[in-house]
Design an enzyme around this catalytic site. Sequence first.
Site, PDB file in Angstrom:
ATOM      1  N   LYS A   1       0.797  -1.226   0.000  1.00 35.12           N
ATOM      2  CA  LYS A   1       0.000   0.000   0.000  1.00 35.12           C
ATOM      3  C   LYS A   1       0.836   1.286   0.000  1.00 35.12           C
ATOM      4  O   LYS A   1       0.377   2.318  -0.479  1.00 35.12           O
ATOM      5  CB  LYS A   1      -0.964   0.014   1.196  1.00 35.12           C
ATOM      6  CG  LYS A   1      -2.122  -0.957   1.029  1.00 35.12           C
ATOM      7  CD  LYS A   1      -3.127  -0.830   2.159  1.00 35.12           C
ATOM      8  CE  LYS A   1      -4.243  -1.843   1.972  1.00 35.12           C
ATOM      9  NZ  LYS A   1      -5.367  -1.624   2.872  1.00 35.12           N
TER      10      LYS A   1
ATOM     11  N   ASP B   1     -10.049   3.085   1.935  1.00 39.96           N
ATOM     12  CA  ASP B   1     -10.194   2.387   3.222  1.00 39.96           C
ATOM     13  C   ASP B   1     -10.866   3.310   4.246  1.00 39.96           C
ATOM     14  O   ASP B   1     -11.838   2.927   4.898  1.00 39.96           O
ATOM     15  CB  ASP B   1      -8.830   1.945   3.765  1.00 39.96           C
ATOM     16  CG  ASP B   1      -8.255   0.758   3.012  1.00 39.96           C
ATOM     17  OD1 ASP B   1      -9.036  -0.087   2.545  1.00 39.96           O
ATOM     18  OD2 ASP B   1      -7.015   0.675   2.902  1.00 39.96           O
TER      19      ASP B   1
END
Length: 290
Positions: free
Chosen positions: A72, A108
């Site tokens: 990420k 997210d």
Amino acid sequence: MTELTGAAAVVGLIGRPVAHSLSPRMHNRAFAHLGMDWVYVPFEVADDAVSAALAGVKAMSIRGVNVTVPHKTAVIPFLDELTPEAAAMGAVNTIVNDSGRLVGHNTDGSGFVRSLREVAGFDPHGARVLVLGAGGAARAVAIALARAGAERVAVANRTESKARRLAEDVARHGASSAGLSLAREPLAAELRAADAVVQTTSVGMAGDPSLPLDPDLLAPRHLVADIVYTPLKTPLLRAAEARGCRTLPGWGMLLYQGVEAFECWTGTPAPANVMREALLEALRGKEAEA
Ligand code: ATR
């Protein structure tokens, strides 16, 4: 799955491992439901192959990818642009290939905030929230809460120095904040004024019976969210329910980060109910196997 044509659009997931991911189920069910000529494919990518994988995304006109652990942050140097959310979080979970320009998003945190609104009926604007944990997931959640107008986002973590560091970053996004340890007294003081608790550590995952805090600190006015989704009902969620709290299970964030990624890639409203069914079917299946 819909039969694909030569014009099919491809999206997918890069990470390592990827075999456990439920995202293919959610997205492919959504594409089939809408009759879209799109497919979502998992791609296992080794740590030293991130740059090559993203060059491949461009070379093969893959329309976008989700990014999961451990890439990420590692993808960021290879992207052409970051959204303000992704830049603030220092992490990307969704890449859109905009005609050869790779744009890094983070759904997210925004997905978690959307699940608060859509699943729990909780508006974070003006709310006082305690986040447990200070890792990558906590960072996304805490910064998204601050950006959504939460009045206070305190962070409590086993390693207090990490909580303090995250709290400093959260305060830059307009919420009051503080970094705490998991000791009882500071948690009790914070919870006396809090509206919600968000559990982002791995405590309670996959058969771990432990709780991240003493459940006697919880009161019925608290919304208790756990981002752990295996099991569907974590020990913390059970304890919170027993004390009369409203709860938000971890599938909410998983679902809505996917809903938002779908919308980034396709520009089409995602069929959230269809994706939720696919996700819950898969999670219940996993639980039955365990
Ligand atoms: P993620 O990306 O899922 O957030 P992470 O960045 O590795 O994962 O963060 C894990 C979080 O869970 C951290 O806040 C970690 O606390 P430390 O910073 O003290 O390591 C927390 N955590 C993991 N195991 C824990 C445990 N047994 N008790 C309390 N906190 C725990």
